[in-house]
Design a protein around this motif. Structure first.
Motif, short mmCIF file in Angstrom:
data_model
loop_
_atom_site.label_atom_id
_atom_site.label_comp_id
_atom_site.label_asym_id
_atom_site.label_seq_id
_atom_site.Cartn_x
_atom_site.Cartn_y
_atom_site.Cartn_z
N ALA A 11 -108.31 6.70 25.45
CA ALA A 11 -107.42 7.65 24.79
C ALA A 11 -108.18 8.54 23.80
O ALA A 11 -109.07 8.07 23.09
N PHE A 12 -107.79 9.80 23.77
CA PHE A 12 -108.36 10.79 22.86
C PHE A 12 -107.22 11.62 22.27
O PHE A 12 -106.16 11.74 22.87
N ILE A 13 -107.48 12.21 21.12
CA ILE A 13 -106.63 13.26 20.57
C ILE A 13 -107.49 14.52 20.64
O ILE A 13 -108.60 14.54 20.09
N VAL A 14 -106.99 15.53 21.35
CA VAL A 14 -107.82 16.71 21.60
C VAL A 14 -107.18 17.99 21.07
O VAL A 14 -105.97 18.14 21.08
N GLU A 15 -108.03 18.89 20.63
CA GLU A 15 -107.60 20.22 20.26
C GLU A 15 -107.52 21.05 21.54
O GLU A 15 -108.34 20.88 22.44
N VAL A 16 -106.55 21.95 21.60
CA VAL A 16 -106.37 22.78 22.78
C VAL A 16 -106.82 24.21 22.46
O VAL A 16 -106.24 24.86 21.59
N ASN A 55 -106.29 30.24 24.00
CA ASN A 55 -106.51 31.65 24.30
C ASN A 55 -108.00 31.98 24.33
O ASN A 55 -108.83 31.13 24.00
N SER A 56 -108.33 33.20 24.71
CA SER A 56 -109.74 33.57 24.89
C SER A 56 -110.53 33.48 23.59
O SER A 56 -111.69 33.08 23.61
N ALA A 57 -109.93 33.84 22.46
CA ALA A 57 -110.64 33.75 21.18
C ALA A 57 -110.95 32.29 20.83
O ALA A 57 -112.06 31.96 20.40
N GLN A 58 -109.97 31.41 21.01
CA GLN A 58 -110.18 29.98 20.74
C GLN A 58 -111.21 29.41 21.70
O GLN A 58 -112.04 28.59 21.32
N SER A 100 -92.44 14.55 17.85
CA SER A 100 -92.60 15.11 19.18
C SER A 100 -93.90 15.88 19.35
O SER A 100 -94.24 16.25 20.44
N ALA A 101 -94.62 16.14 18.26
CA ALA A 101 -95.88 16.87 18.37
C ALA A 101 -96.83 16.39 17.29
O ALA A 101 -96.40 15.97 16.21
N LEU A 102 -98.12 16.48 17.59
CA LEU A 102 -99.12 16.14 16.59
C LEU A 102 -99.28 17.33 15.65
O LEU A 102 -99.03 18.47 16.04
N PRO A 103 -99.73 17.08 14.43
CA PRO A 103 -99.98 18.21 13.52
C PRO A 103 -101.14 19.06 14.04
O PRO A 103 -101.93 18.60 14.87
N LEU A 104 -101.24 20.28 13.56
CA LEU A 104 -102.36 21.14 13.93
C LEU A 104 -103.66 20.52 13.43
O LEU A 104 -103.68 19.80 12.43
N SER A 105 -104.76 20.82 14.12
CA SER A 105 -106.07 20.32 13.70
C SER A 105 -106.52 21.04 12.44
O SER A 105 -105.90 22.02 12.01
N GLU A 106 -107.61 20.59 11.85
CA GLU A 106 -108.17 21.26 10.67
C GLU A 106 -108.51 22.71 10.98
O GLU A 106 -108.48 23.56 10.10
N ALA A 107 -108.84 22.99 12.24
CA ALA A 107 -109.17 24.36 12.66
C ALA A 107 -107.93 25.17 13.00
O ALA A 107 -108.02 26.33 13.40
N GLY A 108 -106.75 24.57 12.85
CA GLY A 108 -105.50 25.27 13.12
C GLY A 108 -105.09 25.30 14.57
O GLY A 108 -104.22 26.07 14.96
#
Length: 167
Positions: A61-66, A69-72, A37-45
């Motif tokens: 199609a892309f797989i994207v990091e989200v 929050n403001s720090a990310q 139901s979810a992709l694993p976290l990216s290398e950057a967490g």
């Protein structure tokens, strides 16, 4: 040692294998249908989600990091030395705003895609310059920004007005 008939031992092995088949070691999440139901976290967490762009003649199609929050969002793709053609990062905003990005500490050139709340592409800043402190802005308030490797937007025929969707 307890001796069991072969049929019982085989049944126990099959039951164990069936029980483990619904597990997902990457996220620990399994949908009701047994599918991931979810992709694993990216290398950057960071959380990753599928994203697609519908152009006038194709879907990409892309797989994207989200960057949630403001720090990310402040870090974004800084310090990365590569970005695969089917990868990227999205920056969703709680409220529409004129988005302004810079390339400080960003090693690779990017295409920055500004997206309205309805999913349409408002504008594209193509081939942004690494390490530049010049602001790259949307022309109107947007809900999300999507960054991909420089040249991808033109190479895939992505243009303002195309539709972006993600989960």
């Amino acid at each position: 040692m307890i001796k069991r008939p072969k049929a019982i031992a085989l049944s126990l092995m099959l039951l164990s294998a069936f029980s483990l088949s619904g597990c997902n070691a990457g996220t620990g999440e399994t949908a009701a249908n047994g599918q991931q139901s979810a992709l694993p976290l990216s290398e950057a967490g960071l959380k990753q989600v599928p994203l697609s762009i519908q152009t006038s003649d194709a879907s990409h199609a892309f797989i994207v990091e989200v960057a949630e929050n403001s720090a990310q969002q402040a870090r974004g793709l800084m310090f990365r030395t590569k970005l695969a053609a089917d990868k990227g990062m999205i920056f969703p905003f709680p409220e529409d705003r004129i988005a302004s990005f810079w390339m400080k500490n960003t090693v690779i050139p990017l295409d920055i895609i500004f997206i309205r709340r309805d999913g349409t592409i408002e504008s594209i800043a193509a081939n942004t310059i690494p390490y530049s402190l010049e602001p790259v802005r949307s022309n109107e308030p947007v809900a999300t920004v999507f960054e991909i490797a420089a040249g991808q937007a033109a190479g895939l025929g992505i243009e303002p007005g195309d539709i972006v969707t993600w989960r």
